[in-house]
Design an enzyme around this catalytic site. Structure first.
Site, PDB file in Angstrom:
ATOM      1  N   LYS A  79       0.860  -1.194   0.000  1.00  0.00           N
ATOM      2  CA  LYS A  79       0.000   0.000   0.000  1.00  0.00           C
ATOM      3  C   LYS A  79       0.890   1.236   0.000  1.00  0.00           C
ATOM      4  O   LYS A  79       1.899   1.285   0.730  1.00  0.00           O
ATOM      5  CB  LYS A  79      -0.902  -0.029   1.242  1.00  0.00           C
ATOM      6  N   SER A 154      -9.665   1.981   2.710  1.00  0.00           N
ATOM      7  CA  SER A 154      -8.779   2.697   1.832  1.00  0.00           C
ATOM      8  C   SER A 154      -7.754   1.817   1.112  1.00  0.00           C
ATOM      9  O   SER A 154      -7.165   2.257   0.121  1.00  0.00           O
ATOM     10  CB  SER A 154      -8.040   3.779   2.613  1.00  0.00           C
ATOM     11  N   SER A 178      -9.877  -0.407   6.930  1.00  0.00           N
ATOM     12  CA  SER A 178      -9.286  -0.315   5.587  1.00  0.00           C
ATOM     13  C   SER A 178      -8.573  -1.540   5.065  1.00  0.00           C
ATOM     14  O   SER A 178      -8.217  -1.573   3.889  1.00  0.00           O
ATOM     15  CB  SER A 178      -8.339   0.876   5.520  1.00  0.00           C
TER      16      SER A 178
END
Ligand code: GLN
Length: 488
Positions: A79, A154, A178
């Site tokens: 990420k 996210s 997330s």
């Protein structure tokens, strides 16, 4: 053979048995990325050169007959809010569009020590604030189960990359859901460890008392393998716990006989989509068949979790994001004629609308006159939420809930931000209490994956993994491959 469809543990065996090489596997992953990435848009940055150089090193080691770690030579993706030395780390923000870190996050150091491969950095909502990836400066990622829908957020890029077979394993971060929510929207496994299990050093801070890094993978075994590598005490993070890290793969035992599973009644009430609920109820039945004991429990402060989170998280974010002032690094407005003007314009232009909304909200709830009414009260409610879990865990070993009240919704920007915030109700309390929680695939509703969340006692990832593994072994949901269809 489509190598990119296999799991990390299957690929490790093939590498060790010299059936395949890491260079061949890495090339297969990049070929897959080239084939589908313009539909999925899971990545912000790719690192072909770095990945292939690392793969060659692992191949040389295998050829020399040396032992390799379980993730060595197996390509994953990170990420883009986790710091990678020499590799651009943007947080999907204009603010950090050109930021190349000079240090590795603790988790990255551990992964490098195990000689894994980084294919690239995955898309997210700017600074991890959001549930859809629509707040990314680079545009949204698409859900491989239906390209017209969001992959969640996210960590939407990390989960979409797994569902589209564009990476074998990925890392996400979870402040209010997330990792788990995108895992559920994409039919993946995602685990948020106990707060403090994994060092936050090098994970760009959103809300420091809630943030935690964790894996998103194709199955529970891979989740345990990645956890083994990233967990551990770190002096660079004062909230990192100095506790022994078990071998999580030892918890992968297919047996829930006598395990007490609590169903919090507040998570099964209004607001849960009927088709999602149906799949969860079938999963509960499966656990009963497998010998688990089901008990109803109550988490009475659940209804306050979302509103308190949206005070605490923005408050911490407003402090954490104060460092982006256009002076030391990040985006800088070039026309400003004074220092205050430069800071104001750099922040106004460098941050997107959602991040600005949270900074304003955070500053408001921390300001004199409002601190006691909002921030202090929210912290008190947070304690009540934690106590709810302590009470519930007196009656059971783990809790079972839907990961999200809904499946993936369309990318059309039509949902109002408040409605999206409210959908975090099933994941946020777990962060507020610092507990471990996993999402695993447990069915489909209208062709879209449904995720089930299993929540554990503090530091009891092992029971969470055992419960998840047992269900996975008895079902086939995790084996389904996303069709990459729908309207783009
Ligand atoms: N959806 C939540 C938010 O917008 C959670 C985000 C996260 O876990 N990083 O804040």
């Amino acid at each position: 053979m489509e190598l990119y469809k296999l799991t990390a543990h299957e690929l490790h065996d093939k590498l060790v048995n010299k059936e395949i090489s890491s260079v061949e596997l890495t090339n297969a992953c990049f070929a897959r990325i080239d084939e589908v990435e313009d539909q999925v848009k899971a990545y912000v940055t790719l690192d072909r050169e770095g990945a292939l150089a690392q793969a060659a090193k692992v191949d040389a080691k295998i050829a020399a007959g040396e032992a390799i770690a379980p993730l060595a030579g197996v390509p994953g993706a990170i990420k883009d809010n986790i710091s990678t030395k020499g590799l651009r780390t943007t947080c999907s923000s204009k603010m950090l569009d050109n930021f190349i870190p000079i240090f590795d996050a603790h988790v990255i150091k551990n992964l490098r020590a195990d000689e894994t491969i980084f294919l690239g950095k995955t898309n997210l909502d700017e600074f991890a604030m959001g549930s859809t990836t629509e707040h990314s400066f680079y545009g949204p990622s698409h859900n491989p189960w239906d390209l017209s829908r969001v992959p969640g957020g996210s960590s939407g890029g990390s989960a979409a990359a797994i569902a589209a077979c564009e990476a074998i394993w990925t890392l996400g971060s979870d402040t209010g859901g997330s990792i788990r929510q995108p895992a559920s929207f994409n039919g993946c496994v995602g685990i948020k460890p106990t707060y403090g299990r994994v060092s936050r050093y090098g994970c760009v801070a959103f809300a420091s008392s809630l943030d935690q890094i964790g894996p998103i993978t194709k199955d529970v075994t891979d989740a345990a393998i990645v956890l083994n590598t990233i967990c551990g005490n770190d002096k660079m993070d004062s909230t990192s716990l100095d506790v022994a890290v078990p071998d999580f793969t030892k918890a992968l035992v297919s047996d829930v006989k006598g395990l007490k599973i609590g169903l919090p009644k507040e998570y099964f009430g209004e607001g849960i989509d009927a088709k999602v609920k149906e799949q969860i109820q079938m999963a509960i039945k499966k656990y009963e068949e497998l010998g688990a004991e089901i008990v109803e429990v109550s988490l009475p402060h659940t209804e306050y979790a979302v509103i308190t989170y949206y005070i605490i998280a923005p408050a911490e974010a407003s402090a954490n994001l104060a460092r982006f002032d256009g002076v030391r690094y990040g985006y800088r407005n070039a026309e400003a004629v004074s220092a205050p003007e430069m800071t104001t314009l750099s922040r106004t232009e460098g941050f997107g609308a959602e991040v600005r909304r949270r900074i304003m909200l955070g500053n408001y709830v921390l300001s004199t006159g409002y601190y006691d009414a909002y921030y202090k009260k929210a912290m008190q409610v947070r304690t009540l939420i934690r106590k709810d879990f302590e009470e519930a865990f007196k009656q059971c070993d783990v809790l079972l809930t839907p990961t999200s009240p809904v499946t993936a919704y369309p990318i059309d920007g039509k949902m109002d931000p408040l409605a999206i915030y409210m959908l975090d109700v099933t994941t946020i309390p777990v962060n507020m209490a610092g507990l471990p929680g996993i999402s695993i695939p447990c069915g489909f509703a209208d062709g879209l994956p449904v995720g089930m969340q299993i929540i554990g006692k503090p530091l009891d990832e092992e029971t969470v993994l055992r419960a998840a593994y047992t269900f996975e072994q008895a079902t086939e949901f995790h084996k389904a491959i996303a069709p990459l269809g729908g309207n783009k």
